[in-house]
Design a protein around this motif. Sequence first.
Motif, PDB file in Angstrom:
ATOM      1  N   ARG A   1     -48.299  39.027 -28.177  1.00 16.70           N
ATOM      2  CA  ARG A   1     -48.685  39.834 -27.025  1.00 16.70           C
ATOM      3  C   ARG A   1     -49.388  38.947 -26.022  1.00 16.70           C
ATOM      4  NH1 ARG A   1     -51.724  45.112 -27.887  1.00 16.70           N
ATOM      5  NH2 ARG A   1     -50.422  45.732 -26.148  1.00 16.70           N
TER       6      ARG A   1
ATOM      7  N   LYS B   1     -53.542  41.421 -22.226  1.00 17.60           N
ATOM      8  CA  LYS B   1     -53.505  42.743 -22.871  1.00 17.60           C
ATOM      9  C   LYS B   1     -54.490  42.800 -24.043  1.00 17.60           C
ATOM     10  CE  LYS B   1     -48.782  44.214 -21.817  1.00 17.60           C
ATOM     11  NZ  LYS B   1     -47.441  44.498 -22.396  1.00 17.60           N
TER      12      LYS B   1
ATOM     13  N   GLU C   1     -57.982  43.178 -22.782  1.00 15.50           N
ATOM     14  CA  GLU C   1     -58.222  44.535 -22.272  1.00 15.50           C
ATOM     15  C   GLU C   1     -58.605  45.490 -23.395  1.00 15.50           C
ATOM     16  OE1 GLU C   1     -54.838  46.014 -20.189  1.00 15.50           O
ATOM     17  OE2 GLU C   1     -54.963  44.497 -18.612  1.00 15.50           O
ATOM     18  N   GLU C   2     -58.025  45.261 -24.570  1.00 11.96           N
ATOM     19  CA  GLU C   2     -58.181  46.204 -25.681  1.00 11.96           C
ATOM     20  C   GLU C   2     -59.324  45.821 -26.633  1.00 11.96           C
ATOM     21  OE1 GLU C   2     -54.363  46.022 -27.455  1.00 11.96           O
ATOM     22  OE2 GLU C   2     -53.328  46.896 -25.731  1.00 11.96           O
TER      23      GLU C   2
END
Length: 409
Positions: free
Chosen positions: A328, A332, A335-336
Amino acid sequence: MGKYIAARKPVLDSNQEVFAYEIIFKNSIEEKGLSENSKLFIEEISDDIKFFENSNLADGKKVFIHFNADLIQSEVPQLVSKDNLGIEISEDIKLKNEIINTIKKLKDNGCLLILNQSVKNPAVNLYEYADIIKIDYKKASKTEHRSFIETIRNKNSSQIKFLAQNIDEHHQFKEAKAAGFDYFQGVFFTKADMVNDSGTPGYKINYLNVLKELNKADVDFDKIEKLIKNDISMSFSLLKTINSASYGYNVASIKQASALLGVKGLKKWSLLYLINGLKDDKPNILFVNTLTRAKFAESLAEEFNAADKSEDLFTMGIFSMLDAFLNRSMAKIMEETALTEEIKEAILIREGVMGEILNLVIAFERVKWDQVALIERKNQLDPKKLYNKYLKAVDFAYETMGVLIKKQK
Protein backbone atom coordinates in the motif's frame (compact mmCIF):
# COMPACT_ATOMS: atom_id res chain seq x y z
CA MET A 1 36.92 -6.01 12.89
CA GLY A 2 39.49 -4.60 10.51
CA LYS A 3 40.35 -1.19 9.17
CA TYR A 4 37.73 -0.65 6.51
CA ILE A 5 34.12 0.48 6.83
CA ALA A 6 31.70 -1.46 4.66
CA ALA A 7 28.05 -2.37 4.18
CA ARG A 8 26.27 -5.00 2.15
CA LYS A 9 23.90 -5.38 -0.76
CA PRO A 10 21.94 -8.64 -0.94
CA VAL A 11 21.93 -10.76 -4.09
CA LEU A 12 18.60 -12.59 -4.33
CA ASP A 13 17.58 -15.64 -6.33
CA SER A 14 14.34 -15.98 -8.30
CA ASN A 15 12.45 -16.86 -5.09
CA GLN A 16 13.82 -13.71 -3.40
CA GLU A 17 15.97 -15.77 -1.06
CA VAL A 18 19.45 -14.42 -0.33
CA PHE A 19 22.13 -16.15 -2.40
CA ALA A 20 25.02 -13.84 -1.46
CA TYR A 21 25.93 -10.43 -0.10
CA GLU A 22 28.08 -8.00 -2.02
CA ILE A 23 30.34 -6.20 0.46
CA ILE A 24 31.06 -2.62 -0.59
CA PHE A 25 33.81 -0.67 1.11
CA LYS A 26 33.29 2.96 2.00
CA ASN A 27 36.76 4.14 1.08
CA SER A 28 36.79 2.53 -2.37
CA ILE A 29 39.68 0.16 -1.74
CA GLU A 30 39.23 -1.25 -5.24
CA GLU A 31 40.40 2.11 -6.62
CA LYS A 32 43.69 2.02 -4.71
CA GLY A 33 46.79 0.59 -6.26
CA LEU A 34 49.13 -1.48 -4.13
CA SER A 35 52.02 0.61 -2.82
CA GLU A 36 55.25 -0.29 -1.05
CA ASN A 37 53.01 -1.05 1.95
CA SER A 38 51.15 -3.63 -0.11
CA LYS A 39 51.92 -6.47 2.33
CA LEU A 40 50.21 -4.57 5.16
CA PHE A 41 47.31 -3.67 2.89
CA ILE A 42 46.87 -7.30 1.83
CA GLU A 43 46.82 -8.45 5.47
CA GLU A 44 44.28 -5.78 6.41
CA ILE A 45 41.87 -6.47 3.57
CA SER A 46 42.21 -10.25 4.07
CA ASP A 47 41.34 -9.82 7.74
CA ASP A 48 38.33 -7.71 6.83
CA ILE A 49 37.03 -10.22 4.29
CA LYS A 50 37.39 -13.01 6.86
CA PHE A 51 35.53 -10.84 9.37
CA PHE A 52 32.64 -10.36 6.93
CA GLU A 53 32.52 -14.08 6.16
CA ASN A 54 32.20 -14.93 9.85
CA SER A 55 29.82 -12.13 10.87
CA ASN A 56 26.10 -11.58 10.47
CA LEU A 57 26.91 -9.30 7.54
CA ALA A 58 27.36 -12.46 5.48
CA ASP A 59 24.79 -14.56 7.41
CA GLY A 60 26.55 -17.71 6.22
CA LYS A 61 26.03 -16.78 2.56
CA LYS A 62 28.63 -16.15 -0.10
CA VAL A 63 30.51 -12.85 0.01
CA PHE A 64 31.07 -10.95 -3.23
CA ILE A 65 34.01 -8.50 -3.26
CA HIS A 66 34.87 -6.17 -6.15
CA PHE A 67 38.49 -6.65 -7.26
CA ASN A 68 40.55 -4.34 -9.46
CA ALA A 69 43.64 -5.51 -11.38
CA ASP A 70 45.98 -5.02 -8.40
CA LEU A 71 43.76 -6.96 -6.01
CA ILE A 72 43.25 -9.80 -8.49
CA GLN A 73 47.02 -10.23 -8.77
CA SER A 74 47.61 -9.81 -5.03
CA GLU A 75 47.72 -12.59 -2.46
CA VAL A 76 44.23 -11.79 -1.18
CA PRO A 77 42.31 -14.43 -3.20
CA GLN A 78 44.67 -17.13 -1.89
CA LEU A 79 44.24 -16.04 1.75
CA VAL A 80 40.46 -16.32 2.03
CA SER A 81 37.96 -19.16 1.84
CA LYS A 82 37.19 -20.32 -1.69
CA ASP A 83 33.86 -21.71 -0.49
CA ASN A 84 32.43 -18.34 0.46
CA LEU A 85 34.26 -15.76 -1.64
CA GLY A 86 33.00 -14.50 -4.98
CA ILE A 87 35.45 -12.27 -6.88
CA GLU A 88 33.78 -9.53 -8.92
CA ILE A 89 35.89 -8.53 -11.91
CA SER A 90 35.40 -4.97 -13.15
CA GLU A 91 34.13 -4.55 -16.71
CA ASP A 92 36.70 -1.80 -17.41
CA ILE A 93 39.70 -3.86 -16.30
CA LYS A 94 42.53 -3.92 -18.87
CA LEU A 95 42.78 -7.52 -19.97
CA LYS A 96 46.53 -7.99 -20.18
CA ASN A 97 47.86 -11.53 -20.51
CA GLU A 98 49.00 -11.66 -16.87
CA ILE A 99 45.50 -10.63 -15.70
CA ILE A 100 43.84 -13.29 -17.84
CA ASN A 101 46.33 -15.91 -16.60
CA THR A 102 45.63 -14.95 -12.98
CA ILE A 103 41.87 -15.15 -13.56
CA LYS A 104 42.34 -18.61 -15.10
CA LYS A 105 44.35 -19.72 -12.03
CA LEU A 106 41.67 -18.39 -9.68
CA LYS A 107 39.05 -20.32 -11.62
CA ASP A 108 41.16 -23.50 -11.52
CA ASN A 109 41.59 -23.04 -7.75
CA GLY A 110 37.83 -23.05 -7.22
CA CYS A 111 37.07 -19.33 -6.86
CA LEU A 112 33.60 -18.15 -7.86
CA LEU A 113 34.13 -15.51 -10.56
CA ILE A 114 31.59 -12.77 -11.27
CA LEU A 115 32.19 -10.83 -14.46
CA ASN A 116 30.76 -7.30 -14.51
CA GLN A 117 29.64 -6.93 -18.08
CA SER A 118 28.02 -4.58 -20.57
CA VAL A 119 25.50 -6.03 -23.01
CA LYS A 120 26.70 -3.57 -25.66
CA ASN A 121 30.45 -4.01 -25.11
CA PRO A 122 31.08 -7.62 -24.07
CA ALA A 123 34.48 -9.02 -23.00
CA VAL A 124 34.03 -12.38 -24.69
CA ASN A 125 37.53 -13.67 -23.91
CA LEU A 126 36.59 -14.00 -20.22
CA TYR A 127 33.28 -15.82 -20.60
CA GLU A 128 34.84 -19.27 -20.35
CA TYR A 129 36.02 -18.41 -16.82
CA ALA A 130 32.86 -16.69 -15.55
CA ASP A 131 30.48 -18.43 -13.16
CA ILE A 132 28.16 -15.41 -13.04
CA ILE A 133 27.81 -12.52 -15.49
CA LYS A 134 26.60 -9.35 -13.81
CA ILE A 135 24.71 -6.81 -15.92
CA ASP A 136 23.23 -3.37 -15.22
CA TYR A 137 19.58 -4.01 -16.03
CA LYS A 138 18.85 -0.36 -16.78
CA LYS A 139 21.43 -0.10 -19.55
CA ALA A 140 19.65 -2.29 -22.09
CA SER A 141 16.14 -3.26 -23.16
CA LYS A 142 14.29 -6.44 -22.16
CA THR A 143 14.77 -7.79 -25.68
CA GLU A 144 18.51 -7.03 -25.64
CA HIS A 145 18.94 -8.76 -22.27
CA ARG A 146 17.07 -11.88 -23.41
CA SER A 147 19.06 -12.09 -26.65
CA PHE A 148 22.37 -11.55 -24.84
CA ILE A 149 21.67 -14.28 -22.29
CA GLU A 150 20.58 -16.78 -24.93
CA THR A 151 23.65 -16.05 -27.08
CA ILE A 152 26.13 -16.44 -24.20
CA ARG A 153 24.55 -19.68 -22.99
CA ASN A 154 24.51 -21.15 -26.51
CA LYS A 155 28.11 -20.21 -27.32
CA ASN A 156 29.70 -20.88 -23.94
CA SER A 157 28.03 -22.86 -21.18
CA SER A 158 24.47 -23.36 -20.14
CA GLN A 159 25.81 -23.40 -16.57
CA ILE A 160 26.67 -19.68 -16.60
CA LYS A 161 24.35 -17.70 -14.31
CA PHE A 162 23.24 -14.11 -14.89
CA LEU A 163 22.84 -11.41 -12.27
CA ALA A 164 20.76 -8.29 -12.94
CA GLN A 165 21.78 -5.27 -10.88
CA ASN A 166 19.84 -2.04 -10.33
CA ILE A 167 16.51 -3.84 -10.05
CA ASP A 168 14.67 -1.17 -8.12
CA GLU A 169 11.01 -1.92 -8.89
CA HIS A 170 8.93 -5.09 -8.71
CA HIS A 171 8.03 -4.94 -12.40
CA GLN A 172 11.76 -4.90 -13.26
CA PHE A 173 12.29 -8.01 -11.13
CA LYS A 174 9.51 -9.82 -12.99
CA GLU A 175 10.83 -8.68 -16.40
CA ALA A 176 14.41 -9.68 -15.57
CA LYS A 177 13.24 -13.07 -14.33
CA ALA A 178 11.34 -13.62 -17.57
CA ALA A 179 14.40 -12.54 -19.59
CA GLY A 180 16.44 -15.38 -18.08
CA PHE A 181 18.30 -13.79 -15.17
CA ASP A 182 19.04 -16.06 -12.21
CA TYR A 183 20.01 -13.49 -9.56
CA PHE A 184 18.81 -9.99 -8.76
CA GLN A 185 20.26 -7.02 -6.92
CA GLY A 186 18.51 -3.78 -6.05
CA VAL A 187 16.01 -2.25 -3.65
CA PHE A 188 12.84 -3.64 -5.25
CA PHE A 189 12.14 -5.94 -2.29
CA THR A 190 11.94 -2.91 0.06
CA LYS A 191 9.15 -1.31 -1.96
CA ALA A 192 5.41 -1.82 -2.22
CA ASP A 193 4.25 -4.00 -5.10
CA MET A 194 1.23 -1.91 -5.99
CA VAL A 195 0.15 -4.33 -8.74
CA ASN A 196 -0.52 -6.92 -6.04
CA ASP A 197 -2.46 -4.54 -3.80
CA SER A 198 -5.63 -6.45 -2.99
CA GLY A 199 -6.35 -4.62 0.23
CA THR A 200 -5.13 -5.36 3.72
CA PRO A 201 -6.33 -8.74 5.15
CA GLY A 202 -8.43 -8.58 8.31
CA TYR A 203 -5.81 -10.10 10.61
CA LYS A 204 -3.25 -7.54 9.44
CA ILE A 205 -5.73 -4.72 10.10
CA ASN A 206 -6.01 -6.03 13.68
CA TYR A 207 -2.22 -5.68 14.11
CA LEU A 208 -2.38 -2.10 12.86
CA ASN A 209 -5.31 -1.28 15.13
CA VAL A 210 -3.32 -2.38 18.20
CA LEU A 211 -0.50 -0.06 17.16
CA LYS A 212 -2.96 2.72 16.44
CA GLU A 213 -4.34 2.50 20.00
CA LEU A 214 -0.87 2.34 21.53
CA ASN A 215 0.17 5.54 19.77
CA LYS A 216 -2.77 7.58 21.06
CA ALA A 217 -2.16 10.18 23.76
CA ASP A 218 -4.52 8.37 26.18
CA VAL A 219 -4.00 4.63 25.90
CA ASP A 220 -7.17 2.60 26.50
CA PHE A 221 -6.02 -0.77 27.88
CA ASP A 222 -9.56 -2.18 27.75
CA LYS A 223 -9.68 -1.56 24.00
CA ILE A 224 -6.20 -2.99 23.51
CA GLU A 225 -7.23 -6.10 25.47
CA LYS A 226 -10.21 -6.65 23.13
CA LEU A 227 -8.09 -6.20 20.01
CA ILE A 228 -5.42 -8.63 21.19
CA LYS A 229 -8.06 -11.18 22.19
CA ASN A 230 -9.37 -11.04 18.60
CA ASP A 231 -6.22 -12.84 17.51
CA ILE A 232 -5.32 -16.10 19.26
CA SER A 233 -1.71 -16.08 18.07
CA MET A 234 -1.29 -12.47 19.23
CA SER A 235 -2.69 -13.36 22.66
CA PHE A 236 -0.37 -16.36 22.90
CA SER A 237 2.65 -14.26 21.88
CA LEU A 238 1.94 -11.57 24.47
CA LEU A 239 1.47 -14.06 27.32
CA LYS A 240 4.57 -16.01 26.27
CA THR A 241 6.56 -12.75 26.25
CA ILE A 242 5.43 -11.55 29.68
CA ASN A 243 5.94 -15.02 31.21
CA SER A 244 9.40 -15.47 29.69
CA ALA A 245 12.60 -15.45 31.74
CA SER A 246 13.20 -11.85 30.64
CA TYR A 247 10.23 -10.64 32.70
CA GLY A 248 9.69 -13.49 35.16
CA TYR A 249 5.92 -13.14 35.57
CA ASN A 250 3.29 -15.86 35.65
CA VAL A 251 0.04 -14.37 34.39
CA ALA A 252 -2.84 -15.59 32.26
CA SER A 253 -4.69 -12.30 31.74
CA ILE A 254 -4.16 -10.22 28.57
CA LYS A 255 -5.12 -7.05 30.44
CA GLN A 256 -2.70 -7.78 33.28
CA ALA A 257 0.08 -8.64 30.81
CA SER A 258 -0.54 -5.35 28.98
CA ALA A 259 -0.42 -3.37 32.20
CA LEU A 260 2.79 -5.09 33.34
CA LEU A 261 4.55 -4.41 30.06
CA GLY A 262 3.38 -0.81 30.04
CA VAL A 263 2.91 1.36 26.97
CA LYS A 264 6.61 1.34 25.99
CA GLY A 265 6.96 -2.42 26.39
CA LEU A 266 3.71 -3.06 24.55
CA LYS A 267 4.75 -0.80 21.70
CA LYS A 268 8.01 -2.64 21.14
CA TRP A 269 6.38 -6.05 21.47
CA SER A 270 3.55 -5.11 19.08
CA LEU A 271 5.94 -3.62 16.48
CA LEU A 272 7.99 -6.81 16.43
CA TYR A 273 4.87 -8.95 16.40
CA LEU A 274 3.44 -6.83 13.58
CA ILE A 275 6.29 -7.28 11.13
CA ASN A 276 6.71 -10.94 12.10
CA GLY A 277 3.03 -11.47 11.32
CA LEU A 278 3.25 -9.54 8.06
CA LYS A 279 6.28 -11.36 6.69
CA ASP A 280 4.55 -14.62 5.73
CA ASP A 281 4.32 -13.76 2.03
CA LYS A 282 7.46 -11.63 1.95
CA PRO A 283 11.17 -12.51 1.65
CA ASN A 284 13.10 -12.93 4.90
CA ILE A 285 15.55 -10.23 3.85
CA LEU A 286 12.76 -7.64 4.09
CA PHE A 287 12.18 -8.67 7.72
CA VAL A 288 15.92 -8.47 8.45
CA ASN A 289 16.17 -5.09 6.72
CA THR A 290 13.27 -3.70 8.74
CA LEU A 291 14.69 -4.81 12.09
CA THR A 292 18.12 -3.47 11.14
CA ARG A 293 16.69 -0.13 10.05
CA ALA A 294 14.66 0.25 13.26
CA LYS A 295 17.51 -0.67 15.59
CA PHE A 296 20.08 1.42 13.71
CA ALA A 297 17.77 4.46 13.80
CA GLU A 298 17.13 3.96 17.53
CA SER A 299 20.85 3.70 18.26
CA LEU A 300 21.57 7.01 16.50
CA ALA A 301 19.42 9.08 18.88
CA GLU A 302 22.37 10.05 21.07
CA GLU A 303 24.56 11.00 18.10
CA PHE A 304 21.93 13.53 17.01
CA ASN A 305 21.28 14.84 20.55
CA ALA A 306 17.85 13.26 20.47
CA ALA A 307 18.05 10.67 23.27
CA ASP A 308 14.40 11.35 24.18
CA LYS A 309 13.36 10.20 20.69
CA SER A 310 14.99 6.73 20.71
CA GLU A 311 11.67 4.91 21.14
CA ASP A 312 10.04 6.94 18.36
CA LEU A 313 13.04 6.28 16.10
CA PHE A 314 12.54 2.52 16.47
CA THR A 315 8.86 3.00 15.59
CA MET A 316 9.82 5.18 12.63
CA GLY A 317 12.20 2.51 11.33
CA ILE A 318 9.51 -0.17 11.43
CA PHE A 319 6.80 1.98 9.88
CA SER A 320 9.10 3.25 7.13
CA MET A 321 9.01 -0.29 5.67
CA LEU A 322 5.30 -1.06 6.13
CA ASP A 323 4.40 -0.11 2.56
CA ALA A 324 6.53 -3.04 1.35
CA PHE A 325 4.79 -5.44 3.75
CA LEU A 326 1.27 -4.23 3.00
CA ASN A 327 1.64 -3.32 -0.72
CA ARG A 328 0.00 0.00 0.00
CA SER A 329 1.13 3.58 -0.45
CA MET A 330 2.91 5.07 2.54
CA ALA A 331 0.58 8.08 2.46
CA LYS A 332 -2.47 5.81 3.01
CA ILE A 333 -0.76 3.94 5.83
CA MET A 334 0.12 7.22 7.56
CA GLU A 335 -3.48 8.43 7.24
CA GLU A 336 -4.75 5.33 9.03
CA THR A 337 -2.16 5.25 11.83
CA ALA A 338 -2.03 7.30 15.03
CA LEU A 339 1.64 8.28 14.86
CA THR A 340 3.06 11.62 15.93
CA GLU A 341 3.34 14.29 13.23
CA GLU A 342 7.11 14.21 13.70
CA ILE A 343 7.29 10.51 12.80
CA LYS A 344 4.95 10.99 9.84
CA GLU A 345 6.95 13.92 8.49
CA ALA A 346 10.18 11.97 8.90
CA ILE A 347 8.78 9.04 6.89
CA LEU A 348 6.90 10.99 4.22
CA ILE A 349 9.11 14.02 3.58
CA ARG A 350 12.26 13.32 5.63
CA GLU A 351 11.80 16.45 7.74
CA GLY A 352 13.46 17.25 11.07
CA VAL A 353 16.11 15.39 13.00
CA MET A 354 14.23 12.11 12.64
CA GLY A 355 14.07 12.58 8.88
CA GLU A 356 17.82 13.19 8.83
CA ILE A 357 18.41 9.98 10.80
CA LEU A 358 16.17 8.03 8.42
CA ASN A 359 18.10 9.45 5.47
CA LEU A 360 21.36 8.28 7.04
CA VAL A 361 20.03 4.80 7.84
CA ILE A 362 18.67 4.30 4.32
CA ALA A 363 21.88 5.64 2.74
CA PHE A 364 23.85 3.08 4.78
CA GLU A 365 21.38 0.34 3.89
CA ARG A 366 21.65 1.11 0.17
CA VAL A 367 25.41 1.69 0.36
CA LYS A 368 25.20 5.29 -0.85
CA TRP A 369 28.55 6.32 0.57
CA ASP A 370 28.47 9.89 -0.81
CA GLN A 371 25.20 10.53 1.02
CA VAL A 372 26.51 8.92 4.21
CA ALA A 373 29.65 11.09 4.12
CA LEU A 374 27.58 14.24 3.54
CA ILE A 375 25.37 13.59 6.58
CA GLU A 376 28.42 12.66 8.68
CA ARG A 377 30.13 15.96 7.88
CA LYS A 378 27.00 18.02 8.36
CA ASN A 379 26.35 16.56 11.83
CA GLN A 380 29.98 16.01 12.86
CA LEU A 381 29.52 12.27 13.27
CA ASP A 382 32.25 9.70 13.87
CA PRO A 383 32.19 7.25 10.90
CA LYS A 384 33.71 4.37 12.89
CA LYS A 385 31.15 4.81 15.66
CA LEU A 386 28.32 4.74 13.12
CA TYR A 387 29.76 1.59 11.57
CA ASN A 388 29.83 -0.15 14.96
CA LYS A 389 26.18 0.79 15.51
CA TYR A 390 25.30 -0.53 12.05
CA LEU A 391 27.00 -3.87 12.78
CA LYS A 392 25.17 -4.12 16.13
CA ALA A 393 21.87 -3.37 14.39
CA VAL A 394 22.49 -6.21 11.92
CA ASP A 395 23.28 -8.53 14.85
CA PHE A 396 20.08 -7.42 16.61
CA ALA A 397 18.03 -8.18 13.49
CA TYR A 398 19.21 -11.79 13.26
CA GLU A 399 19.00 -12.39 17.01
CA THR A 400 15.45 -10.99 17.16
CA MET A 401 14.34 -12.93 14.12
CA GLY A 402 15.74 -16.10 15.68
CA VAL A 403 13.84 -15.48 18.93
CA LEU A 404 10.57 -14.71 17.14
CA ILE A 405 10.79 -17.77 14.92
CA LYS A 406 11.58 -19.94 17.97
CA LYS A 407 8.55 -18.54 19.80
CA GLN A 408 6.28 -19.58 16.92
CA LYS A 409 7.35 -23.22 17.17
